[in-house]
Enzyme design. Structure first.
Site, PDB file in Angstrom:
ATOM      1  N   ARG A 198      28.017  82.110 -42.368  1.00  9.68           N
ATOM      2  CA  ARG A 198      28.826  81.354 -41.386  1.00  9.68           C
ATOM      3  C   ARG A 198      29.778  80.366 -42.058  1.00  9.68           C
ATOM      4  O   ARG A 198      29.998  79.269 -41.545  1.00  9.68           O
ATOM      5  CB  ARG A 198      27.945  80.608 -40.381  1.00  9.68           C
ATOM      6  N   SER A 210      25.026  80.197 -31.031  1.00  7.08           N
ATOM      7  CA  SER A 210      23.955  79.541 -31.797  1.00  7.08           C
ATOM      8  C   SER A 210      24.466  78.188 -32.282  1.00  7.08           C
ATOM      9  O   SER A 210      25.495  78.133 -32.963  1.00  7.08           O
ATOM     10  CB  SER A 210      23.562  80.387 -33.003  1.00  7.08           C
ATOM     11  N   GLU A 248      25.897  74.781 -36.857  1.00  4.25           N
ATOM     12  CA  GLU A 248      26.864  75.842 -37.166  1.00  4.25           C
ATOM     13  C   GLU A 248      28.179  75.503 -36.460  1.00  4.25           C
ATOM     14  O   GLU A 248      29.269  75.754 -36.967  1.00  4.25           O
ATOM     15  CB  GLU A 248      26.315  77.184 -36.645  1.00  4.25           C
TER      16      GLU A 248
END
Ligand SMILES: Cc1cc2nc3c(=O)[nH]c(=O)nc-3n(C[C@H](O)[C@H](O)[C@H](O)COP(=O)(O)OP(=O)(O)OC[C@H]3O[C@@H](n4cnc5c(N)ncnc54)[C@H](O)[C@@H]3O)c2cc1C
Length: 316
Positions: A184, A233, A303
């Site tokens: 990510r 997420s 994230e």
């Protein structure tokens, strides 16, 4: 440095001919539906327009922020004291540009194209490689910067090259560098904006591509909350574990701060039930981090990219 509206008006008068949204609530441009205003917001439709705008910002030291789909973004109440560039459909051309030595079709896509539109196009064209991305919202530029992924695949796996805009207004084409990508995260040159990405896609049966997408989508639908505002997420998975598992095991499903809740469906989704403020989303984030830390000694890194009070994105 902050710049007055008058100075910003003069600057935009020199380098931008399109519409400007002043004091634009960024909640409208973020899938979490929270966040304060941008001083000004524009939607450029070409690389040259983006280049002129960023060079203008650079000339007066004005902060800028680029947004694609806003699906991985949490903007604080203070908003963004500078220029926000939204790269959307008008900067979203898709073009085939050759065949690589492995017989894969090279497809160049402008940063504002949505992943969904690109996937639909590649399905119809019979080009395989992006099926894993079905259901990931947002733009191609955002997907590169986040190295978006699912089902064990990531954007970097199909990326052949990038066109970047670097500080000083320099446009650069370069091959994709695998070492710049991690979970990510893309750690490309500082201050770089992604103008376009070139993907290497493999010719395949369109029906097979469609079937695989359908299977992935079904998997996503049973696992993720639907019909609520989220940024997907919220936390990165810590090495060897899952953020969602830790949050659920800590008994935090349903934990609520005002209108912000840990989804009862998937514990790594912090959702806005409809009335949350950015402060409530941030308070819930900190509460979850603190409780997971206290119970398991693991610090969950967001994230989601947080645009903070200072107006600077907080790197996770
Ligand atoms: C329901 C839901 C499901 C999701 N599922 C997944 C998933 O399965 N896997 C996954 O990886 N993610 C998932 N996400 C998160 C998100 O969709 C991805 O990270 C997506 O790639 C972000 O793209 P975006 O255009 O919305 O980026 P934005 O949110 O607009 O921006 C994200 C960051 O990238 C920067 N940025 C955007 N465009 C550019 C550009 N052209 N040049 C330089 N910087 C840029 C922004 O400044 C910001 O820092 C999900 C989100 C939601 C809401």
């Amino acid at each position: 440095m902050s710049v007055s509206d008058r100075q910003l008006r003069e600057l935009l008068g020199r380098c931008w001919a399109g519409p400007v949204a002043w004091d634009e609530p960024l909640a409208k441009w973020s899938s979490l539906r929270v966040g304060g205003p941008a001083q000004a917001l524009v939607k450029p439709g070409s690389s040259e327009a983006v280049q002129r705008l960023l060079m203008g910002c650079e000339s007066v030291g004005l902060p800028w922020l680029v947004i694609g789909g806003g699906t991985n973004l949490l903007v604080a109440e203070a908003g963004f004291p500078g220029l926000v560039l939204v790269l959307g459909r008008e900067f979203g051309a898709i073009s085939e540009c050759g065949i690589d030595q492995d017989g894969r079709c090279l497809v160049e896509v402008e940063a504002g194209c949505s992943l969904a539109r690109l996937l639909g196009w590649s399905q119809r064209r019979g080009l395989s490689g992006l099926e894993f991305s079905v259901g990931i919202p947002g733009s191609v530029g955002g997907a590169v910067v986040m190295n978006a992924g699912a089902w064990g695949r990531e954007i970097k796996d199909v990326l052949a090259g990038l066109q970047l805009l670097l500080p000083g207004g320099v446009m650069e084409r370069r091959d994709s560098q695998a070492r710049e990508f991690s979970y990510r995260r893309w750690s490309g040159p500082a201050g770089a904006l992604v103008l376009s990405a070139t993907f290497a896609l493999t010719p395949a049966d369109p029906l097979g591509i469609k079937a695989l997408c359908r299977e992935y989508l079904r998997g996503r639908q049973v696992k993720q909350p639907r019909g609520v505002a989220s940024a997907g997420s919220f936390f990165k998975n810590p090495p060897g574990d899952y953020a969602g598992r830790l949050i659920e095991a800590a008994g935090l499903k349903g934990l609520t701060v005002g209108g912000a809740t840990v989804s009862p469906v998937h514990a790594n989704f912090l959702v806005n039930t409809g009335v949350a403020t950015a402060a409530e989303m941030l308070a819930l984030m900190r509460l979850v981090q603190g409780k997971v830390m206290a119970k398991y000694g693991i610090w969950l890194e967001p994230e989601v990219r947080i645009v903070g009070e200072s107006g600077r994105p907080v790197e996770s």
